[in-house]
Enzyme design. Structure first.
Site, PDB file in Angstrom:
ATOM      1  N   PRO A   2       7.796   0.257  20.795  1.00  0.00           N
ATOM      2  CA  PRO A   2       6.954   0.901  19.799  1.00  0.00           C
ATOM      3  C   PRO A   2       5.543   1.128  20.306  1.00  0.00           C
ATOM      4  CG  PRO A   2       7.359  -1.381  19.210  1.00  0.00           C
ATOM      5  CD  PRO A   2       8.191  -1.085  20.408  1.00  0.00           C
ATOM      6  N   GLU A   3       5.071   2.344  20.226  1.00  0.00           N
ATOM      7  CA  GLU A   3       3.669   2.650  20.492  1.00  0.00           C
ATOM      8  C   GLU A   3       3.063   3.084  19.163  1.00  0.00           C
ATOM      9  OE1 GLU A   3       2.430   4.334  24.150  1.00  0.00           O
ATOM     10  OE2 GLU A   3       4.408   4.202  25.026  1.00  0.00           O
ATOM     11  N   LYS A  61      -1.696  -0.560  18.126  1.00  0.00           N
ATOM     12  CA  LYS A  61      -0.338  -1.070  17.936  1.00  0.00           C
ATOM     13  C   LYS A  61      -0.293  -2.324  17.077  1.00  0.00           C
ATOM     14  CE  LYS A  61       0.327   0.651  22.491  1.00  0.00           C
ATOM     15  NZ  LYS A  61       0.476   0.273  23.895  1.00  0.00           N
ATOM     16  N   ARG A 168     -16.555   3.388  34.132  1.00  0.00           N
ATOM     17  CA  ARG A 168     -15.527   2.583  34.784  1.00  0.00           C
ATOM     18  C   ARG A 168     -15.343   3.014  36.243  1.00  0.00           C
ATOM     19  NH1 ARG A 168     -12.093  -0.706  31.579  1.00  0.00           N
ATOM     20  NH2 ARG A 168     -13.374  -1.289  29.814  1.00  0.00           N
ATOM     21  N   ARG A 278       5.338  -0.967  37.338  1.00  0.00           N
ATOM     22  CA  ARG A 278       6.108  -0.171  36.401  1.00  0.00           C
ATOM     23  C   ARG A 278       6.251   1.229  36.964  1.00  0.00           C
ATOM     24  NH1 ARG A 278       3.040  -3.733  33.446  1.00  0.00           N
ATOM     25  NH2 ARG A 278       4.490  -5.241  32.659  1.00  0.00           N
TER      26      ARG A 278
END
Length: 295
Positions: A2-3, A61, A168, A278
């Site tokens: 779930p996002e 979330k 960043r 990932r």
DNA sequence: ATCGTAGCCTGGAGGC
DNA sequence: TGCCTCCAGGCTACGA
């Protein structure tokens, strides 16, 4: 998996089926599910039993259900906070129905109506009761006060996001997945939004122009709205909404999970790159790798 | 302060 | 067939 769109579908279900109901019983079947409620299962149940759930809220979330009335000891407003992790489900089911294989927590209500059940195969999800504090955009549970507003909230500040992003020194996808910069974006929608904005996942954040950042934010919103309109993404039996109904957005994904399939825009086979242990999916032609990549 | 990585966890898929 | 390894992935803790 779930996002944000899936969690929003769950929130709507909770608002409809659980808000306004008084909790009469809490059964913690698996202590790991409440590991972030440090006072333990007994305290967790005690803080909920007899309280009425007021509403269902969401940021990114995270879900939370504010409880009516303050805690007697501390005087603090409190909420039941939930994160579904990878495989968590909140199911509204008949009290007589048999326990699910991965049932973790069960809530019953004084009205004798349907139960709320937290079911979670991979146990990355968790529940806790926490006080509400003042945060950006209103009252939020204390443990998630560090989470940035999500791009579908009115409190989301695109100027502040752009400024922090450019400060960043990392890759754009890593930054998109940082919930303290922008919440609610997971691996799937990060890849989809980057594809829409024609950005490679390793693009250094400091090289992004303000218009490009705006394009990316728009892309994130579009892909989330599209998912929401279709009831959330689903790949397998793990994700179901609060009523046990599966979402079906997965067939609309452009790149995620589509290695070697043609890019919907240019036909070039989609590539899969290893990323943070990932995967990242992208189009080699629409999203060329930058010369100076940041992973 | 900021950035990057290991580890948590289960079950399905695929190799042998 | 069964055993093994890989993979999925949000988040936190921790090290650099």
């Amino acid at each position: 998996m779930p996002e944000l769109p899936e969690v929003e579908v769950v929130r709507r279900g909770l608002e409809r089926w659980v808000a306004g109901r008084p909790v009469s019983g809490v059964e913690v079947a698996h202590p790991r599910a409440i590991r972030r409620h440090v006072a333990g299962a007994h305290d967790f149940a005690a803080r909920l039993t007899g309280r009425t759930i007021e509403a269902a809220r969401r940021r990114g979330k995270y879900l939370w259900l504010p409880l009516k009335g303050a805690d007697e000891a501390s005087g603090a407003e409190e909420a039941l906070v939930a994160h579904l992790g990878m495989s968590g489900q909140l199911l509204v089911v008949d009290p007589g129905s048999p326990p699910e294989k991965h049932l973790r927590v069960r809530f019953s209500f004084a009205d004798g109506g349907p139960e709320l059940r937290f079911v979670d195969q991979r146990t990355f999800g968790h529940l806790l009761v926490a006080p509400l504090v003042d945060g950006v955009g209103g009252r939020v549970p204390e443990p998630i006060a560090h989470i940035a507003p999500d791009p579908l909230e009115p409190a989301f500040d695109a100027d502040a996001f752009a400024a922090r992003l450019r400060a960043r020194r990392t890759g754009i996808k890593r930054a998109l997945l940082d919930q303290s910069l922008i919440s609610g974006v997971g691996n799937i929608y990060a890849d989809e939004a980057l594809w829409r904005a024609r950005l490679h996942w390793a693009r250094p954040t400091e090289t992004l122009t303000r218009p490009k950042i705006n394009e990316l934010v728009t892309a994130v919103r579009e892909v989330m709205h599209a998912a929401l309109a279709e009831g959330g993404t689903s790949f397998d039996h793990l994700y179901v909404n609060v009523n046990g109904e599966s979402g079906y957005f997965s067939r609309s994904l452009a790149v995620y999970g589509r290695r070697d399939e043609p890019c919907p825009r240019c036909g070039t086979p989609i590539r899969r790159d290893p990323f943070m242990n990932r995967s990242s999916y992208s189009c080699p032609r629409c999203q060329p790798r930058p010369r100076r990549a940041r992973i």
